[in-house]
Design a protein around this motif. Structure first.
Motif, PDB file in Angstrom:
ATOM      1  N   ARG A 435       0.937  -1.341  -0.030  1.00  0.00           N
ATOM      2  CA  ARG A 435      -0.022   0.138  -0.176  1.00  0.00           C
ATOM      3  C   ARG A 435       0.814   1.284   0.056  1.00  0.00           C
ATOM      4  N   LEU A 436       1.961   1.160   0.728  1.00  0.00           N
ATOM      5  CA  LEU A 436       3.062   2.253   0.919  1.00  0.00           C
ATOM      6  C   LEU A 436       3.368   2.618  -0.826  1.00  0.00           C
ATOM      7  N   GLU A 437       3.654   1.375  -1.245  1.00  0.00           N
ATOM      8  CA  GLU A 437       4.186   1.630  -2.722  1.00  0.00           C
ATOM      9  C   GLU A 437       3.061   2.520  -3.816  1.00  0.00           C
ATOM     10  N   ARG A 438       1.859   1.851  -3.553  1.00  0.00           N
ATOM     11  CA  ARG A 438       0.839   2.490  -4.390  1.00  0.00           C
ATOM     12  C   ARG A 438       0.497   3.963  -3.943  1.00  0.00           C
ATOM     13  N   LEU A 439       0.545   4.246  -2.842  1.00  0.00           N
ATOM     14  CA  LEU A 439       0.640   5.693  -2.173  1.00  0.00           C
ATOM     15  C   LEU A 439       1.546   6.596  -2.949  1.00  0.00           C
ATOM     16  N   ALA A 440       2.995   5.942  -3.066  1.00  0.00           N
ATOM     17  CA  ALA A 440       3.964   6.787  -3.841  1.00  0.00           C
ATOM     18  C   ALA A 440       3.576   6.955  -5.223  1.00  0.00           C
ATOM     19  N   LEU A 441       3.326   5.818  -5.814  1.00  0.00           N
ATOM     20  CA  LEU A 441       2.946   5.944  -7.295  1.00  0.00           C
ATOM     21  C   LEU A 441       1.689   6.913  -7.788  1.00  0.00           C
ATOM     22  N   GLU A 442       0.988   6.869  -6.672  1.00  0.00           N
ATOM     23  CA  GLU A 442      -0.297   7.912  -6.889  1.00  0.00           C
ATOM     24  C   GLU A 442       0.213   9.275  -6.514  1.00  0.00           C
ATOM     25  N   GLY A 443       1.518   9.683  -6.223  1.00  0.00           N
ATOM     26  CA  GLY A 443       1.984  10.737  -6.142  1.00  0.00           C
ATOM     27  C   GLY A 443       1.247  11.412  -4.494  1.00  0.00           C
ATOM     28  N   LYS A 444       0.863  10.551  -3.915  1.00  0.00           N
ATOM     29  CA  LYS A 444      -0.038  11.343  -2.409  1.00  0.00           C
ATOM     30  C   LYS A 444       1.328  11.454  -1.654  1.00  0.00           C
ATOM     31  N   LEU A 445       2.377  11.079  -1.759  1.00  0.00           N
ATOM     32  CA  LEU A 445       3.590  11.257  -0.923  1.00  0.00           C
ATOM     33  C   LEU A 445       4.291  12.250  -1.217  1.00  0.00           C
ATOM     34  N   TYR A 464       5.731  25.683  -2.596  1.00  0.00           N
ATOM     35  CA  TYR A 464       4.808  24.672  -2.893  1.00  0.00           C
ATOM     36  C   TYR A 464       4.187  24.598  -1.624  1.00  0.00           C
ATOM     37  N   SER A 465       2.766  23.979  -1.827  1.00  0.00           N
ATOM     38  CA  SER A 465       1.883  23.673  -0.731  1.00  0.00           C
ATOM     39  C   SER A 465       1.889  22.081  -0.455  1.00  0.00           C
ATOM     40  N   ASN A 466       2.189  21.575   0.500  1.00  0.00           N
ATOM     41  CA  ASN A 466       2.134  20.298   0.876  1.00  0.00           C
ATOM     42  C   ASN A 466       0.894  19.711   1.342  1.00  0.00           C
ATOM     43  N   ARG A 467      -0.168  20.526   1.049  1.00  0.00           N
ATOM     44  CA  ARG A 467      -1.509  20.136   1.777  1.00  0.00           C
ATOM     45  C   ARG A 467      -1.889  18.641   1.550  1.00  0.00           C
ATOM     46  N   ALA A 468      -1.815  18.262   0.281  1.00  0.00           N
ATOM     47  CA  ALA A 468      -2.311  17.079  -0.125  1.00  0.00           C
ATOM     48  C   ALA A 468      -1.551  16.079   0.711  1.00  0.00           C
ATOM     49  N   ALA A 469      -0.054  16.004   0.570  1.00  0.00           N
ATOM     50  CA  ALA A 469       0.530  15.045   1.525  1.00  0.00           C
ATOM     51  C   ALA A 469       0.158  15.178   2.943  1.00  0.00           C
ATOM     52  N   ARG A 470       0.060  16.241   3.598  1.00  0.00           N
ATOM     53  CA  ARG A 470      -0.362  16.181   4.867  1.00  0.00           C
ATOM     54  C   ARG A 470      -1.909  15.710   5.110  1.00  0.00           C
ATOM     55  N   GLU A 471      -2.634  15.781   4.274  1.00  0.00           N
ATOM     56  CA  GLU A 471      -4.176  15.370   4.159  1.00  0.00           C
ATOM     57  C   GLU A 471      -3.878  13.809   4.473  1.00  0.00           C
ATOM     58  N   THR A 472      -2.962  13.360   3.415  1.00  0.00           N
ATOM     59  CA  THR A 472      -2.893  11.691   3.209  1.00  0.00           C
ATOM     60  C   THR A 472      -2.386  11.333   4.601  1.00  0.00           C
ATOM     61  N   VAL A 509       1.591  10.753  15.403  1.00  0.00           N
ATOM     62  CA  VAL A 509       2.467  10.384  14.425  1.00  0.00           C
ATOM     63  C   VAL A 509       2.238  11.063  12.946  1.00  0.00           C
ATOM     64  N   ALA A 510       1.113  11.183  12.916  1.00  0.00           N
ATOM     65  CA  ALA A 510       0.619  12.277  11.548  1.00  0.00           C
ATOM     66  C   ALA A 510       1.439  13.200  11.295  1.00  0.00           C
ATOM     67  N   GLU A 511       1.488  14.124  12.555  1.00  0.00           N
ATOM     68  CA  GLU A 511       1.987  15.331  12.524  1.00  0.00           C
ATOM     69  C   GLU A 511       3.477  15.423  12.406  1.00  0.00           C
ATOM     70  N   ALA A 512       4.225  14.367  13.059  1.00  0.00           N
ATOM     71  CA  ALA A 512       5.565  14.183  12.747  1.00  0.00           C
ATOM     72  C   ALA A 512       5.767  13.891  11.517  1.00  0.00           C
ATOM     73  N   LEU A 513       4.903  13.184  10.718  1.00  0.00           N
ATOM     74  CA  LEU A 513       5.142  12.687   9.354  1.00  0.00           C
ATOM     75  C   LEU A 513       4.855  13.887   8.386  1.00  0.00           C
ATOM     76  N   SER A 514       4.160  14.811   8.886  1.00  0.00           N
ATOM     77  CA  SER A 514       3.734  15.871   8.055  1.00  0.00           C
ATOM     78  C   SER A 514       4.872  16.999   8.124  1.00  0.00           C
ATOM     79  N   VAL A 515       5.810  16.796   9.321  1.00  0.00           N
ATOM     80  CA  VAL A 515       6.787  17.608   9.235  1.00  0.00           C
ATOM     81  C   VAL A 515       8.105  17.129   8.509  1.00  0.00           C
TER      82      VAL A 515
END
Length: 660
Positions: A435-445, A464-472, A509-515
């Motif tokens: 699933r992690l690989e699919r997220l990357a292929l879809e550009g969500k990371l 740039y705004s990384n809003r989409a990645a943070r929402e993911t 954890v989501a906040e740390a990864l958004s950073v």
């Protein structure tokens, strides 16, 4: 004693007024049970009157009054008279404000992992620390040589001390690195022996020094400390085993259920005999566990002397020994507790006697209980994995994780920067690698999203705004907290106000990864706890140092930090022959040009720090991803494959280092 009345005994939060200078846990535990009960009650409810205590504990009033008076005479309690009754309180005062200057006191106070300093009360320590002298050493300068008499101990303030020995071929081999807050040279000073190692400065460093004469003066001031120190020295002496490892955590006490599972994994890891001495059960015919190399013996009716003899015999034979105990304090255990290296607390009750009796205690919540990991901790075989930053190239870490998982190579902790933090954090949180690989292929990371220009800047000065990645991250992880992760995880960030690296290991954890998905300057900073944070890759691109601080015994690292200029955008490839030099730059080209400059700067900063981290790594994996651009998320499968390829090449070496 159902609460944590004795919990303060493992800290330096209090001191006594009388000359002994501290409440000794061993003395407290050696009291008769009725006296321990009184002490625990006074600590919870001080000041107390004898009649009220007797009524609450349903004991004879005259007996309680006599016992309280005896505790006061012995120096445990203070007595004061109010009107027509006597009141008792524990003979303690709150910690005084330190008047000592910054320096060695901060080293000791903030880094209490130095075992020998725990035996002294605060009052004595104030005299103790004044005797330290700060010395500076240049890189490569020797602090002492093997064979010299030990007349000084050293506490590292900054930098590292390298302990070295000569190999049979005459080469100098580094056997240990002593980090800030740790002590070296104490054994030779305390035992009056010659130095067994050479010690030199790893690079320019500072160390606080204490002479043998000053240390002997301190021990003469407090003879009780000398007695405790003797037990401490017995505990810290290490017994070498056949494969060159160190049984630092043998013997161990296991409180609660799970001792047989730990023993099974320990025998499997070390290929050595493990003996379980069960103090919870009476002697019965030998109980065959059915586990190879595991011997079980119930010894619930054994005396302290007999247990001491049995323990010594097992250790002399080179066996691992696990003492299984219940929630109740066992008298035989008290006779050997000074020989115990670690207490593994699986009871979930935070037992006061367990807190007071153990010098090193591992508390393992049921939801995080991994018996194989506990066994690796005992055998000093824990595995840490450091994952570097690197935008799309960092997706190679997915392939590294996949091969390690398929090969059943355990990973006990993960530290990451940038995309390494994202891959490692999502993996630890339970997101499958597919699933992690699919997220990357879809550009969500991809933090460099393609939102409209007026939305990108957002008034925050970012390209740039990384809003989409943070929402993911928010959708995937929700409110998941670091404390709920089954495997310890650490992410590196940059504090934009101070310019210093920050370790994220608490909170969501989501906040740390958004950073981690916020490259400084390219995307808006992530505001966390009032701080403006960004990806920590430029300051710590390969955080192997975080794993070393967590005492990882084998550090694996996957790095995609480029050794030379790498493409940043797909359009940067030589295959793109379109000549736009004569065309005016549009907004997209302008942003890419600015981003290219920033990414080039970050790579240069990361490269300089990266080289310093390599000395901490046991096995370094460098996936061949130089040809990929930072924005090549659409080629995630190819990048992941490069991570798989390099890991398969090194599997045998990893197994060899783990002795699997």
């Amino acid at each position: 004693m159902s609460d944590d009345s004795f919990a303060w005994l493992e800290t330096d939060q209090a001191y006594t007024h009388h000359r002994k200078g501290g409440l000794d846990p061993a003395e407290l535990l050696n009291m008769p049970e009725e006296m321990q009960e009184l002490m625990a009650y006074v600590m919870r409810h001080e000041p107390v009157a004898p009649k009220a205590v007797a009524k609450e504990l349903e004991r004879d009033a005259a007996e309680v009054a006599d016992h309280l008076q005896l505790l006061a005479v012995q120096g445990w309690l203070e007595m004061e008279r109010r009107e027509d009754e006597q009141l008792y309180r524990v003979r303690l005062a709150r910690r005084r404000q330190r008047t000592l200057p910054p320096g060695i006191w901060q080293v000791l106070e903030n880094r209490w992992q130095v075992p020998i300093f725990r035996i002294f009360s605060n009052t004595l320590l104030e005299d103790f620390v004044r005797r330290f002298v700060l010395h500076r050493y240049a890189a490569g300068e020797y602090l002492f040589r093997a064979g010299e008499w030990g007349d000084t101990m050293f506490v590292v303030n900054e930098g590292t001390i390298e302990l070295t020995v000569q190999s049979l071929e005459g080469d100098e081999v580094i056997v240990e690195q002593v980090r800030p807050g740790e002590v070296v040279g104490e054994m030779a000073v305390l035992l009056g022996e010659k130095r067994p190692f050479d010690a030199r400065a790893g690079k320019d460093m500072e160390a606080w020094t204490l002479s043998k004469a000053d240390f002997d003066h301190l021990l003469a001031t407090d003879p009780a400390a000398a007695l405790i120190l003797r037990h401490e020295l017995r505990r810290t002496l290490r017994v070498p085993v056949e494969n060159g490892a160190t049984k630092l955590f043998n013997p161990a006490v296991v409180a609660g259920q799970g001792v047989k599972e730990i023993a099974r994994h320990l025998a499997s890891i070390t290929h050595q005999k493990v003996c379980i001495l069960d103090l919870r059960a009476q002697q019965t015919p030998h109980d065959k566990t059915g586990l190879p190399h595991v011997h079980y013996r119930p010894v619930g009716d054994i005396s302290g002397k007999e247990l001491s003899i049995e323990l010594a015999k097992r250790l002399e034979a080179g066996d691992w020994v696990l003492l299984a105990v219940s929630a109740e304090l066992n008298g035989a255990l008290l006779s050997v507790v000074d020989q115990v290296e670690v207490v593994i607390d699986l009871t979930g009750q935070d037992l006061p006697w367990l807190i007071a009796a153990s010098r090193r205690r591992w508390v393992v919540p049921e939801e995080k209980r991994r018996y194989d990991r506990l066994a690796r901790q005992l055998a000093r075989r824990t595995v840490g994995l450091a994952l570097s930053g690197g935008m799309a190239r960092g997706l190679a870490h997915i392939g590294v994780l996949r091969v390690l998982e398929e090969a059943q190579i355990p990973v006990d902790m993960i530290a990451g920067s940038g995309m390494g933090a994202v891959c490692g954090g999502l993996y630890v949180a339970g997101v499958s690698l597919d699933r992690l690989e699919r997220l990357a292929l879809e550009g969500k990371l991809n933090p460099l999203d393609e939102l409209p220009w007026h939305q990108r800047l957002g008034g925050q000065g970012a390209l740039y705004s990384n809003r989409a990645a943070r929402e993911t991250m928010a959708k995937l992880l929700g409110d998941l907290d670091f404390t709920a992760l089954p495997t310890p995880f650490f992410a590196v960030a940059t504090d934009l106000a101070s310019g210093q690296p920050v370790v994220l290991e608490h909170g969501r954890v989501a906040e740390a990864l958004s950073v981690a998905l916020s490259p400084p300057g390219l995307t808006p900073a992530f505001i966390l706890d009032g701080r403006h944070l960004a990806d920590g890759t430029p300051l710590n691109p390969l955080p192997a140092d975080l794993l070393e601080r967590q005492d990882a015994n084998l550090i694996l690292a996957s790095s995609v930090i480029p050794s030379q200029e790498a493409p940043y955008w797909e359009s940067d490839r030589p295959a793109d022959a379109t000549d736009r030099s004569a065309e005016p730059l549009d907004h997209t080209q302008e942003r890419q040009s600015l981003a290219r400059s920033l990414l080039g700067l970050y790579d240069a900063l990361a490269q300089s720090v990266y080289l310093d981290r390599l000395g901490l790594v046991n096995v370094l994996l460098t996936p061949a991803v130089e040809e990929f651009a930072d924005t090549d998320f659409g080629r995630a499968s190819e990048i992941v494959q490069r991570g798989e390829e390099i890991t398969r090449q090194y599997l045998s070496q990893i197994r060899q280092r783990m002795d699997l």
